[in-house]
Design an enzyme around this catalytic site. Structure first.
Site, PDB file in Angstrom:
ATOM      1  N   HIS A 294      54.639  11.199 -56.542  1.00 36.68           N
ATOM      2  CA  HIS A 294      55.355  10.582 -57.361  1.00 36.68           C
ATOM      3  C   HIS A 294      56.495   9.528 -56.791  1.00 36.68           C
ATOM      4  O   HIS A 294      57.442  10.105 -55.894  1.00 36.68           O
ATOM      5  CB  HIS A 294      56.091  11.351 -58.466  1.00 36.68           C
TER       6      HIS A 294
ATOM      7  N   ASP B 288      56.255   1.966 -58.653  1.00 38.56           N
ATOM      8  CA  ASP B 288      56.816   1.167 -59.852  1.00 38.56           C
ATOM      9  C   ASP B 288      57.031  -0.076 -59.606  1.00 38.56           C
ATOM     10  O   ASP B 288      57.437  -0.411 -58.322  1.00 38.56           O
ATOM     11  CB  ASP B 288      58.162   1.754 -60.288  1.00 38.56           C
TER      12      ASP B 288
HETATM   13  O1  G3P Z   1      54.010   8.715 -63.457  1.00 35.26           O
HETATM   14  C1  G3P Z   1      54.860   8.354 -64.566  1.00 35.26           C
HETATM   15  C2  G3P Z   1      56.354   8.447 -64.246  1.00 35.26           C
HETATM   16  O2  G3P Z   1      56.520   7.759 -63.033  1.00 35.26           O
HETATM   17  C3  G3P Z   1      57.050   7.872 -65.275  1.00 35.26           C
HETATM   18  O3  G3P Z   1      58.598   8.160 -65.155  1.00 35.26           O
HETATM   19  O4  G3P Z   1      60.709   7.501 -64.837  1.00 35.26           O
HETATM   20  O5  G3P Z   1      59.455   8.265 -62.925  1.00 35.26           O
HETATM   21  O6  G3P Z   1      58.929   5.987 -63.764  1.00 35.26           O
HETATM   22  P1  G3P Z   1      59.506   7.523 -64.034  1.00 35.26           P
HETATM   23 CA    CA Z   2      57.273   5.724 -62.592  1.00 38.49          CA
END
Ligand code: G3P
Ligand code: CA
Length: 295
Positions: free
Chosen positions: A48, A77
């Protein structure tokens, strides 16, 4: 019993074992293997933001760290800068990770690339300056690796929860350029974004992220309704914060033909519990734990 009779009994027993018993055991053992692999297929290990408890999130250092820890995929992201460059960052605001005021969409790429993305890093390990990476820089890192690492690219919305104009096309073009379409899943909380990606590049796999708001609306009709509404989008994957994933919801997703993911699972107890639910991928800030605990 005479020696001749004993020899005959041994010969018949050996014949029976060769012709009947050994093949029967082989059939049974191959059934068992197939059954086991059906129940517990390998779980894709996803780092992540590269693994934000091991390195500054969404930086080249974290992505390399997630890969070095043996993850199958990295999650990142993306936003769009004012001048249309894909920027890898979680928040629409620059502040938490760079201490610069303002939003990604208000600054040029030239200004953003000067920023150090370590502000949210509070871990013990020391990292040198980490520039905010562009999407292309991350793709270049991925294709440089000795093994094939997969990607989960989350397309974000801006500070007003509006879509960045043209972001889907920019992501698809970059993935095409680096020949990474087949290794990528595009994920988003914003479902129209996913449908736009499908129009531009039908070969890309898509994953719908189930938000708390979604659960508080569609979720009121129960797990079957949630699974049906996600499946209606025509996506291959669904992913959800692991604290909202019940066995019932997981079963409904599965019955709807969806592959299931859970984020962000960062401790041993939860990784074991969620993996026992039969999910297809687990996303964690602790890629080292995923490596230790999952096959
Ligand atoms: O992998 C999904 C997750 O990343 C969504 O939450 O807030 O960490 O982008 P966030
Ligand atoms: Ca994410």
């Amino acid at each position: 019993m005479t020696t001749t009779k004993l020899r005959r009994i041994h010969t018949v027993a050996a014949f029976a074992a060769t012709v009947f018993i050994i093949p029967l055991l082989c059939i049974l053992s191959s059934c068992t293997t197939k059954e086991t692999s059906h129940i517990m297929p390998p779980i894709t290990k996803v780092a992540h933001r590269g693994g934000s408890l091991l390195a500054p999130e969404n930086t080249l250092a974290s992505f390399q760290r997630g890969i070095d820890e043996g993850c199958d995929a990295i999650e990142l992201d993306v936003h769009l800068s004012q001048d249309g460059v894909l920027i890898v960052m979680h928040d629409p605001s620059l502040f938490r990770t760079t201490e610069r005021e303002g939003y990604v969409g208000e600054w040029s790429y030239a200004a953003i690339k000067e920023l150090d993305a370590r502000s949210s890093w509070h871990g013990e390990e020391e990292y040198g300056v980490q520039r905010v990476p562009t999407f292309e820089e991350v793709l270049a890192l991925i294709v440089r690796q000795e093994r094939q690492v997969a990607l989960q690219v989350e397309i974000k919305t801006d500070q007003n929860n509006h879509r960045y104009e043209g972001i889907e096309e920019a992501v698809v073009n970059a993935l095409r350029e680096y020949d990474l379409i087949e290794r990528t899943v595009i994920i988003s909380f914003d479902f129209p974004t996913l449908l736009t990606v499908r129009e531009i590049e039908p070969a890309l796999r898509l994953g719908a992220l189930v938000s708390r708001t979604y659960l508080e609306t569609i979720g009121l009709d129960g797990p079957a309704a949630v699974a049906a509404s996600i499946a209606d989008l025509g996506v291959e994957y669904v992913a959800i914060n692991y604290t909202y994933l019940s066995a019932k919801l997981s079963d409904e997703f599965r019955h709807s033909g969806l592959l299931i993911g859970a984020w962000t699972v960062n401790n041993e107890k939860d990784i074991r519990r969620i993996s026992a639910m039969g999910v297809d991928f687990i996303t964690s800030d602790r890629p080292d734990l995923l490596r230790e605990l999952l096959p």
